[in-house]
Design a protein around this motif. Structure first.
Motif, mmCIF file in Angstrom:
data_model
loop_
_atom_site.group_PDB
_atom_site.id
_atom_site.type_symbol
_atom_site.label_atom_id
_atom_site.label_comp_id
_atom_site.label_asym_id
_atom_site.label_seq_id
_atom_site.Cartn_x
_atom_site.Cartn_y
_atom_site.Cartn_z
ATOM 1 N N PRO A 7 46.345 36.184 40.748
ATOM 2 C CA PRO A 7 46.038 36.001 42.171
ATOM 3 C C PRO A 7 44.600 35.548 42.350
ATOM 4 N N PRO A 8 44.305 34.929 43.473
ATOM 5 C CA PRO A 8 42.921 34.514 43.720
ATOM 6 C C PRO A 8 41.986 35.722 43.711
ATOM 7 N N LEU A 9 40.736 35.471 43.410
ATOM 8 C CA LEU A 9 39.747 36.547 43.445
ATOM 9 C C LEU A 9 39.697 37.144 44.839
ATOM 10 N N ASP A 10 39.665 38.451 44.916
ATOM 11 C CA ASP A 10 39.442 39.134 46.181
ATOM 12 C C ASP A 10 37.933 39.323 46.287
ATOM 13 N N LEU A 11 37.290 38.471 47.055
ATOM 14 C CA LEU A 11 35.832 38.443 47.098
ATOM 15 C C LEU A 11 35.217 39.712 47.670
ATOM 16 N N ASN A 12 35.999 40.508 48.352
ATOM 17 C CA ASN A 12 35.472 41.754 48.893
ATOM 18 C C ASN A 12 35.708 42.936 47.966
ATOM 19 N N HIS A 13 36.315 42.681 46.805
ATOM 20 C CA HIS A 13 36.535 43.733 45.802
ATOM 21 C C HIS A 13 36.270 43.191 44.402
ATOM 22 N N LEU A 14 35.195 42.460 44.238
ATOM 23 C CA LEU A 14 34.881 41.855 42.943
ATOM 24 C C LEU A 14 34.527 42.891 41.877
ATOM 25 N N ALA A 15 34.054 44.041 42.285
ATOM 26 C CA ALA A 15 33.639 45.061 41.316
ATOM 27 C C ALA A 15 34.788 45.485 40.414
ATOM 28 N N ASP A 16 36.008 45.275 40.863
ATOM 29 C CA ASP A 16 37.180 45.681 40.087
ATOM 30 C C ASP A 16 37.874 44.520 39.376
ATOM 31 N N ASP A 17 37.379 43.315 39.540
ATOM 32 C CA ASP A 17 38.068 42.158 38.982
ATOM 33 C C ASP A 17 37.586 41.881 37.562
ATOM 34 N N THR A 18 38.461 42.108 36.601
ATOM 35 C CA THR A 18 38.084 41.964 35.194
ATOM 36 C C THR A 18 38.025 40.508 34.741
ATOM 37 N N ARG A 19 38.287 39.568 35.642
ATOM 38 C CA ARG A 19 38.121 38.153 35.285
ATOM 39 C C ARG A 19 36.661 37.727 35.357
ATOM 40 N N LEU A 20 35.793 38.642 35.778
ATOM 41 C CA LEU A 20 34.350 38.395 35.837
ATOM 42 C C LEU A 20 33.659 39.375 34.908
ATOM 43 N N THR A 21 32.638 38.903 34.199
ATOM 44 C CA THR A 21 31.857 39.813 33.367
ATOM 45 C C THR A 21 31.175 40.843 34.268
ATOM 46 N N VAL A 22 30.779 41.942 33.672
ATOM 47 C CA VAL A 22 30.051 42.974 34.419
ATOM 48 C C VAL A 22 28.806 42.358 35.038
ATOM 49 N N GLU A 23 28.132 41.493 34.296
ATOM 50 C CA GLU A 23 26.913 40.860 34.794
ATOM 51 C C GLU A 23 27.192 39.992 36.015
ATOM 52 N N LEU A 24 28.290 39.241 35.984
ATOM 53 C CA LEU A 24 28.608 38.366 37.111
ATOM 54 C C LEU A 24 29.036 39.192 38.333
ATOM 55 N N ARG A 25 29.716 40.294 38.103
ATOM 56 C CA ARG A 25 30.049 41.192 39.216
ATOM 57 C C ARG A 25 28.772 41.747 39.838
ATOM 58 N N SER A 26 27.786 42.030 38.991
ATOM 59 C CA SER A 26 26.495 42.511 39.471
ATOM 60 C C SER A 26 25.767 41.437 40.287
ATOM 61 N N VAL A 27 25.860 40.192 39.832
ATOM 62 C CA VAL A 27 25.257 39.073 40.568
ATOM 63 C C VAL A 27 25.883 38.961 41.955
ATOM 64 N N ALA A 28 27.202 39.064 42.033
ATOM 65 C CA ALA A 28 27.897 38.968 43.321
ATOM 66 C C ALA A 28 27.473 40.106 44.251
ATOM 67 N N ALA A 29 27.367 41.311 43.710
ATOM 68 C CA ALA A 29 26.942 42.457 44.522
ATOM 69 C C ALA A 29 25.506 42.277 45.001
ATOM 70 N N SER A 30 24.657 41.763 44.129
ATOM 71 C CA SER A 30 23.264 41.513 44.494
ATOM 72 C C SER A 30 23.168 40.442 45.583
ATOM 73 N N ALA A 31 23.979 39.408 45.482
ATOM 74 C CA ALA A 31 23.979 38.347 46.498
ATOM 75 C C ALA A 31 24.427 38.907 47.848
ATOM 76 N N ARG A 32 25.406 39.780 47.829
ATOM 77 C CA ARG A 32 25.876 40.402 49.071
ATOM 78 C C ARG A 32 24.767 41.253 49.690
ATOM 79 N N ARG A 33 24.070 42.048 48.865
ATOM 80 C CA ARG A 33 22.953 42.859 49.377
ATOM 81 C C ARG A 33 21.841 41.962 49.929
ATOM 82 N N ARG A 34 21.568 40.873 49.237
ATOM 83 C CA ARG A 34 20.519 39.945 49.674
ATOM 84 C C ARG A 34 20.874 39.346 51.041
#
Length: 171
Positions: A7-34
């Motif tokens: 399924p497409p990435l659920d952009l509001n729940h990326l922390a649980d999507d194993t198709r992204l490295t932990v680092e990339l999930r962290s980048v997405a969370a940081s971008a959201r906080r920014r």
């Protein structure tokens, strides 16, 4: 855009999507906080680029491609809230990468940023890897010539027109 491996990435729940490295999930969370801290309505590609370059040394090196200009890129990104990028304030980035209607499926994400995250996952899959990393995201950002991240890179003197799926994004 989404891959055909799930399924497409659920952009509001990326922390649980194993198709992204932990680092990339962290980048997405940081971008959201920014974006939230900057009082922006949505995460855009410049937020993603800023978080990516701050958090991923491999992406930072690939972006710089030996030019020594990555510090200038980060300088533009830092200045975004105090001058550079004020024309973006209060607007939602839509570079045409996704129809604007797609925003309903990704609240809090600009269409261009949503497309970049999805493209990063697809690039990793096409490259035979189960997880997207920072290089995949950098390539996905560079593939959209009209996004804010590319505007910042160009302003800093980096040429991303030579985008290739298998090479550096900047020359």
């Amino acid at each position: 855009m989404h891959s055909n491996y799930g399924p497409p990435l659920d952009l509001n729940h990326l922390a649980d999507d194993t198709r992204l490295t932990v680092e990339l999930r962290s980048v997405a969370a940081s971008a959201r906080r920014r974006a939230t801290r900057d009082a922006d309505r949505s995460v855009d590609t410049a937020h993603l680029l800023h978080s990516l370059l701050e958090n991923d040394p491999l992406a930072r090196d690939a972006c710089d491609a030996g030019t020594g200009r990555v510090a200038r890129v980060l300088g533009y990104l830092v200045q975004r809230s105090i001058g550079y990028g004020l024309a973006w304030r209060g607007t939602v980035e839509d570079s045409g990468a996704l129809p604007t209607v797609a925003m309903a499926a990704a609240p809090g994400w600009s269409p261009a940023a949503a497309a970049a995250m999805r493209r990063a996952a697809t690039l990793a899959w096409r490259r035979g890897r189960p997880q997207a990393d920072g290089i995949d995201l950098l390539d996905a950002l560079a593939a959209d010539p009209d996004c804010r991240a590319v505007a910042v890179l160009r302003s800093a003197g980096l040429d991303v027109s030579g985008y290739r799926d298998d090479g550096p994004v900047a020359s």
